[in-house]
Design a protein around this motif. Structure first.
Motif, PDB file in Angstrom:
ATOM      1  N   LEU A  17     -56.776  -0.221 -43.569  1.00 31.72           N
ATOM      2  CA  LEU A  17     -57.317   0.461 -44.746  1.00 31.72           C
ATOM      3  C   LEU A  17     -57.621   1.940 -44.524  1.00 31.72           C
ATOM      4  CD1 LEU A  17     -59.784  -2.270 -46.065  1.00 31.72           C
ATOM      5  CD2 LEU A  17     -57.442  -1.818 -46.808  1.00 31.72           C
ATOM      6  N   ARG A  18     -57.942   2.319 -43.310  1.00 31.82           N
ATOM      7  CA  ARG A  18     -58.348   3.711 -43.087  1.00 31.82           C
ATOM      8  C   ARG A  18     -57.281   4.723 -43.501  1.00 31.82           C
ATOM      9  NH1 ARG A  18     -62.314   6.483 -38.787  1.00 31.82           N
ATOM     10  NH2 ARG A  18     -61.797   8.645 -39.292  1.00 31.82           N
ATOM     11  N   PRO A  19     -55.993   4.504 -43.213  1.00 32.08           N
ATOM     12  CA  PRO A  19     -54.990   5.491 -43.654  1.00 32.08           C
ATOM     13  C   PRO A  19     -54.909   5.642 -45.175  1.00 32.08           C
ATOM     14  CG  PRO A  19     -54.080   4.039 -41.967  1.00 32.08           C
ATOM     15  CD  PRO A  19     -55.379   3.440 -42.395  1.00 32.08           C
ATOM     16  N   LEU A  20     -55.459   4.685 -45.916  1.00 28.40           N
ATOM     17  CA  LEU A  20     -55.424   4.738 -47.375  1.00 28.40           C
ATOM     18  C   LEU A  20     -56.620   5.478 -47.960  1.00 28.40           C
ATOM     19  CD1 LEU A  20     -54.373   1.013 -48.003  1.00 28.40           C
ATOM     20  CD2 LEU A  20     -52.898   3.026 -47.730  1.00 28.40           C
ATOM     21  N   PRO A  38     -59.274   8.979 -47.944  1.00 30.60           N
ATOM     22  CA  PRO A  38     -59.213  10.416 -47.650  1.00 30.60           C
ATOM     23  C   PRO A  38     -60.016  10.763 -46.395  1.00 30.60           C
ATOM     24  CG  PRO A  38     -60.704   9.994 -49.481  1.00 30.60           C
ATOM     25  CD  PRO A  38     -60.008   8.696 -49.190  1.00 30.60           C
ATOM     26  N   PRO A  39     -59.586  11.746 -45.629  1.00 27.76           N
ATOM     27  CA  PRO A  39     -60.298  12.120 -44.389  1.00 27.76           C
ATOM     28  C   PRO A  39     -61.760  12.477 -44.622  1.00 27.76           C
ATOM     29  CG  PRO A  39     -58.148  13.182 -44.489  1.00 27.76           C
ATOM     30  CD  PRO A  39     -58.361  12.545 -45.827  1.00 27.76           C
ATOM     31  N   GLU A  40     -62.078  13.082 -45.777  1.00 29.00           N
ATOM     32  CA  GLU A  40     -63.459  13.504 -46.043  1.00 29.00           C
ATOM     33  C   GLU A  40     -64.419  12.322 -46.176  1.00 29.00           C
ATOM     34  OE1 GLU A  40     -61.062  14.094 -49.942  1.00 29.00           O
ATOM     35  OE2 GLU A  40     -60.789  14.386 -47.773  1.00 29.00           O
ATOM     36  N   ALA A  41     -63.873  11.134 -46.368  1.00 31.17           N
ATOM     37  CA  ALA A  41     -64.739   9.955 -46.455  1.00 31.17           C
ATOM     38  C   ALA A  41     -65.453   9.681 -45.139  1.00 31.17           C
ATOM     39  CB  ALA A  41     -63.918   8.728 -46.855  1.00 31.17           C
ATOM     40  N   PHE A  42     -64.924  10.221 -44.053  1.00 28.16           N
ATOM     41  CA  PHE A  42     -65.488   9.952 -42.732  1.00 28.16           C
ATOM     42  C   PHE A  42     -66.214  11.156 -42.147  1.00 28.16           C
ATOM     43  CE2 PHE A  42     -61.969   7.124 -43.534  1.00 28.16           C
ATOM     44  CZ  PHE A  42     -62.524   5.887 -43.240  1.00 28.16           C
ATOM     45  N   LEU A  43     -66.483  12.140 -43.008  1.00 26.05           N
ATOM     46  CA  LEU A  43     -67.259  13.305 -42.605  1.00 26.05           C
ATOM     47  C   LEU A  43     -68.722  13.107 -42.987  1.00 26.05           C
ATOM     48  CD1 LEU A  43     -64.861  16.202 -43.731  1.00 26.05           C
ATOM     49  CD2 LEU A  43     -65.138  15.220 -41.432  1.00 26.05           C
ATOM     50  N   PRO A  44     -69.667  13.610 -42.183  1.00 24.67           N
ATOM     51  CA  PRO A  44     -71.083  13.482 -42.523  1.00 24.67           C
ATOM     52  C   PRO A  44     -71.396  14.177 -43.845  1.00 24.67           C
ATOM     53  CG  PRO A  44     -70.810  14.190 -40.241  1.00 24.67           C
ATOM     54  CD  PRO A  44     -69.456  14.284 -40.889  1.00 24.67           C
ATOM     55  N   MET A  79     -64.396   3.187 -53.308  1.00 25.46           N
ATOM     56  CA  MET A  79     -62.965   3.326 -53.046  1.00 25.46           C
ATOM     57  C   MET A  79     -62.490   2.222 -52.098  1.00 25.46           C
ATOM     58  SD  MET A  79     -60.936   6.746 -51.717  1.00 25.46           S
ATOM     59  CE  MET A  79     -61.641   7.697 -53.071  1.00 25.46           C
ATOM     60  N   VAL A  80     -63.318   1.907 -51.104  1.00 21.13           N
ATOM     61  CA  VAL A  80     -62.989   0.815 -50.188  1.00 21.13           C
ATOM     62  C   VAL A  80     -62.949  -0.507 -50.953  1.00 21.13           C
ATOM     63  CG1 VAL A  80     -63.669  -0.435 -48.105  1.00 21.13           C
ATOM     64  CG2 VAL A  80     -64.021   2.035 -48.242  1.00 21.13           C
ATOM     65  N   GLN A  81     -63.903  -0.698 -51.847  1.00 24.63           N
ATOM     66  CA  GLN A  81     -63.937  -1.926 -52.641  1.00 24.63           C
ATOM     67  C   GLN A  81     -62.666  -2.086 -53.464  1.00 24.63           C
ATOM     68  OE1 GLN A  81     -66.679  -3.320 -56.277  1.00 24.63           O
ATOM     69  NE2 GLN A  81     -67.727  -3.464 -54.293  1.00 24.63           N
ATOM     70  N   ASP A  82     -62.195  -1.019 -54.049  1.00 22.26           N
ATOM     71  CA  ASP A  82     -60.948  -1.085 -54.820  1.00 22.26           C
ATOM     72  C   ASP A  82     -59.781  -1.523 -53.939  1.00 22.26           C
ATOM     73  OD1 ASP A  82     -62.247  -0.292 -57.126  1.00 22.26           O
ATOM     74  OD2 ASP A  82     -61.723   1.824 -56.902  1.00 22.26           O
ATOM     75  N   LEU A  83     -59.756  -1.023 -52.701  1.00 22.67           N
ATOM     76  CA  LEU A  83     -58.683  -1.412 -51.780  1.00 22.67           C
ATOM     77  C   LEU A  83     -58.791  -2.885 -51.381  1.00 22.67           C
ATOM     78  CD1 LEU A  83     -58.589   1.731 -49.435  1.00 22.67           C
ATOM     79  CD2 LEU A  83     -56.890   1.075 -51.152  1.00 22.67           C
ATOM     80  N   LEU A  84     -60.020  -3.368 -51.224  1.00 30.56           N
ATOM     81  CA  LEU A  84     -60.211  -4.774 -50.870  1.00 30.56           C
ATOM     82  C   LEU A  84     -59.760  -5.695 -52.000  1.00 30.56           C
ATOM     83  CD1 LEU A  84     -63.692  -4.660 -49.088  1.00 30.56           C
ATOM     84  CD2 LEU A  84     -61.441  -4.910 -48.028  1.00 30.56           C
TER      85      LEU A  84
END
Length: 361
Positions: free
Chosen positions: A19-22, A24-30, A307-312
């Motif tokens: 799921l991580r490649p799906l 955006p990178p900013e989702a993992f920024l503080p 966004m993660v929920q939508d992917l799940l």
């Protein structure tokens, strides 16, 4: 669990890899803006206490006017605990000094030393979720009937809990949880039988936890002293907000995992639950209701959990536990709370056998 069953389990790392490649990178920024929210909620508590200091000058028939502020303060207690949880996961800032100071202030009203939370939650719970090694899971029926297990039997939602005990539990269970883990570490720090799964800390961590606890005790004594130990002031601005905050927080904790099967592999889609709550509530509580999403990506900015929920829903609809909060609560109240085995609940006396209602195996 037999080999065929274990092959059905998917480790958290496998979900994350897919799921991580799906995302955006900013989702993992503080997201440092959440520091501002935490400070605002600290300010709300300080304002509430400053107003409460004058309550002895209010006529008795006007004291009810303070109740809305007490409710707002209670929400702030919960937000500070929830936000500190995110802070310690590294999703707000990577500045260790800020994490240590703000999390200490944020968790103070919950009596939880940040270092202890980091150990029991980040290190243990997230790596061993709802397994035999998870100190946050429900007790097994076969485990000794200790004082802590007995208290849980009185306070935690089940098909047998007394309404008075349940109500009392909503405002005290978090305190019992904290006391249970604090004493386990500070007094023993070895295998003991009154927590579901024992864990240990290093000598340095133990010393830090003790120091943080003394700092938290000092904060509480300072608040009580500022309120002049007067019963009306304490009731309205200390005990009531803390009770409300604990009640909100423990509701999330109860609905996170208690209905799930135990798993030998850390499979967040089977051993966690995400709940639906009103959008405003989710916003106020840092999307705390998106719990499966959090277990998949603990350090993620919580704004991206939807966004993660939508992917799940797209990739794992048959595995994902997503329910209305009211439905989860009703199921909790219809089932016993002890694990007879990985997929079955039983009661205190072991007289019932009830399959986990969310069992996927």
């Amino acid at each position: 669990m037999n080999l065929a069953d274990s092959q059905k389990l998917i480790h958290q790392a496998e979900y994350a890899k897919k799921l991580r490649p799906l995302l955006p990178p900013e989702a993992f920024l503080p997201d440092s803006s959440k520091l501002v929210i935490l400070l605002i909620n600290l300010a709300i508590l300080l304002l509430g206490w400053s107003i409460a200091r004058q309550l002895d000058r209010w006529p008795l028939y006007l004291l009810w006017l303070y109740l809305p502020l007490a409710v707002v303060m209670g929400n702030s207690v919960m937000v500070l605990i929830s936000g500190s949880h995110d802070l310690i996961h590294g999703s707000v800032t990577r500045n260790n000094y800020l994490i240590r100071v703000i999390s200490l202030l944020g968790l103070a009203l919950g009596w939880m030393p940040p270092t202890l939370w980091k150990v029991v939650h980040n290190r243990m719970h997230h790596n061993t979720t709802n397994s035999l090694a998870d100190p946050d899971r429900s007790y097994l029926y076969e485990q000794p009937k200790t004082w802590a297990k007995w208290i849980q039997n009185l306070l935690v939602p089940s098909d047998e809990v007394n309404p008075i005990g349940l109500t009392l539990g909503m405002i005290t269970a978090w305190g019992v949880y904290t006391f249970r883990n604090l004493t386990a570490v500070l007094l023993f720090n070895r295998e003991i039988d009154y927590i579901p799964a024992s864990f240990k800390v290093s000598a340095k961590e133990r010393l830090t936890i003790a120091g943080e606890f003394l700092a938290i005790l000092t904060i509480h004594v300072s608040i009580l002293t500022y309120l002049q130990f007067e019963p009306i002031k304490l009731l309205f601005s200390y005990f009531l907000p803390i009770a409300i905050g604990y009640g909100i927080w423990i509701f999330y904790i109860y609905t996170n995992h208690l209905l799930c099967q135990m798993t030998s592999v850390n499979d967040p889609l089977l051993n966690t639950i995400s709940i639906r709550v009103p959008k405003l509530v989710a916003l106020l509580h840092f999307n705390c209701c998106y719990h499966t999403e959090h277990h998949l990506f603990p350090g993620m900015n919580s704004d991206y959990y939807p966004m993660v929920q939508d992917l799940l829903k797209i990739h794992y609809p048959e595995r994902f536990n997503l329910l209305d909060s009211g439905d989860v609560w009703r199921l909790l109240m219809q089932t016993p709370r002890y694990y007879k085995d990985e997929n079955t609940f039983t009661n205190w006396l072991g007289e019932k056998t009830v399959p986990c209602p969310l069992n996927r195996m």
